[in-house]
Motif scaffolding. Structure first.
Motif, PDB file in Angstrom:
ATOM      1  N   LEU A 103       0.847  -1.202   0.000  1.00 61.94           N
ATOM      2  CA  LEU A 103       0.000   0.000   0.000  1.00 61.94           C
ATOM      3  C   LEU A 103       0.874   1.241   0.000  1.00 61.94           C
ATOM      4  N   GLU A 104       0.260   2.367  -0.312  1.00 62.53           N
ATOM      5  CA  GLU A 104       0.939   3.647  -0.165  1.00 62.53           C
ATOM      6  C   GLU A 104       0.034   4.587   0.607  1.00 62.53           C
ATOM      7  N   VAL A 105       0.652   5.487   1.342  1.00 67.38           N
ATOM      8  CA  VAL A 105      -0.113   6.364   2.230  1.00 67.38           C
ATOM      9  C   VAL A 105       0.591   7.718   2.301  1.00 67.38           C
ATOM     10  N   ARG A 106      -0.194   8.769   2.487  1.00 66.83           N
ATOM     11  CA  ARG A 106       0.400  10.101   2.654  1.00 66.83           C
ATOM     12  C   ARG A 106       1.334  10.094   3.855  1.00 66.83           C
ATOM     13  N   PHE A 121       3.115  -4.184   8.922  1.00 65.52           N
ATOM     14  CA  PHE A 121       3.591  -3.618   7.653  1.00 65.52           C
ATOM     15  C   PHE A 121       4.901  -2.866   7.923  1.00 65.52           C
ATOM     16  N   ARG A 122       5.833  -2.996   6.983  1.00 60.93           N
ATOM     17  CA  ARG A 122       7.128  -2.327   7.097  1.00 60.93           C
ATOM     18  C   ARG A 122       7.271  -1.320   5.971  1.00 60.93           C
ATOM     19  N   GLU A 123       7.900  -0.177   6.299  1.00 64.75           N
ATOM     20  CA  GLU A 123       8.168   0.852   5.300  1.00 64.75           C
ATOM     21  C   GLU A 123       9.178   0.315   4.290  1.00 64.75           C
ATOM     22  N   ASP A 137       4.591  13.511  -0.323  1.00 61.49           N
ATOM     23  CA  ASP A 137       5.222  12.225  -0.651  1.00 61.49           C
ATOM     24  C   ASP A 137       4.300  11.081  -0.233  1.00 61.49           C
ATOM     25  N   ALA A 138       4.462   9.942  -0.926  1.00 59.45           N
ATOM     26  CA  ALA A 138       3.790   8.703  -0.506  1.00 59.45           C
ATOM     27  C   ALA A 138       4.820   7.805   0.156  1.00 59.45           C
ATOM     28  N   ILE A 139       4.430   7.228   1.285  1.00 59.66           N
ATOM     29  CA  ILE A 139       5.267   6.219   1.935  1.00 59.66           C
ATOM     30  C   ILE A 139       4.717   4.853   1.523  1.00 59.66           C
ATOM     31  N   LEU A 140       5.600   3.978   1.078  1.00 59.31           N
ATOM     32  CA  LEU A 140       5.198   2.643   0.631  1.00 59.31           C
ATOM     33  C   LEU A 140       5.410   1.651   1.775  1.00 59.31           C
ATOM     34  N   TYR A 141       4.397   0.811   1.978  1.00 62.42           N
ATOM     35  CA  TYR A 141       4.480  -0.224   3.009  1.00 62.42           C
ATOM     36  C   TYR A 141       4.235  -1.591   2.394  1.00 62.42           C
TER      37      TYR A 141
END
Ligand SMILES: CC(C)(COP(=O)(O)OP(=O)(O)OC[C@H]1O[C@@H](n2cnc3c(N)ncnc32)[C@H](O)[C@@H]1OP(=O)(O)O)[C@@H](O)C(=O)NCCC(=O)NCCS
Length: 147
Positions: A103-106, A121-123, A137-141
């Motif tokens: 997933l990606e999240v703000r 979930f890990r970054e 930016d989007a942080i991917l997990y």
């Protein structure tokens, strides 16, 4: 009152949209997109005494599931409802032999990031300037299943 988690049906889509429209941090989709996901993806809803109070939706692509949205209705927040929905989504992904959930999240969405991190979930990365209005930016997990 206990909350039940179940698969969504097409006639849940108006209530899903109503919840989503009131959540500023959520991804905003059309009813056609949700209809399609109910048909071909995984959409779980949380229901309390007949009232929809949250949903999570995901799509499976080549054994990897991607969470597209998780939203809990205002008035039902911080009662463990997202926890229950994400736990059930993970259970289903594992039972269908998924290799990972992505997933990606703000970056600023600390409630959602806390939720995902709580579930293991890990970054795994960052997409610079991925979101608009506001730019962020989007942080991917990722949550990977060892097989
Ligand atoms: C993110 C969201 C789904 C969480 O729903 P919720 O039902 O309130 O969450 P829960 O009560 O199940 O909490 C589960 C965990 O999430 C995290 N969390 C939830 N709300 C939080 C908050 N306001 N601040 C910090 N962490 C929070 C915590 O880790 C929490 O675990 P804890 O209770 O043991 O501390 C909800 O805030 C929401 O709908 N936000 C708007 C939509 C959105 O941004 N979705 C994410 C799109 S990627």
């Amino acid at each position: 009152m206990p909350v039940a988690i179940r698969s969504a049906a097409l006639n849940d889509v108006p209530a899903i949209l109503a919840i989503e429209h009131r959540a500023p941090g959520a991804a905003h989709w059309t009813s056609e997109q949700y209809n399609k996901l109910v048909g071909s993806g995984v959409v779980l809803v949380a229901e309390e005494t007949g009232k929809l109070c949250g949903f999570v939706c995901a799509r499976a692509v080549a054994g990897e599931w991607e969470i597209e949205n998780v939203v809990v209705a205002v008035g039902f927040l911080r009662r463990g409802i997202a926890d229950e929905m994400v736990r059930e989504l993970i259970r289903r992904a594992e039972s269908e032999a998924a290799s990972a959930i992505l997933l990606e999240v703000r970056e600023s969405n600390l409630p959602a990031r806390g939720l995902y991190e709580k579930h293991g979930f890990r970054e795994v990365g960052c997409r610079r300037v991925y979101y608009r209005d506001p730019v962020e930016d989007a942080i991917l997990y990722a949550l990977r299943f060892d097989r």
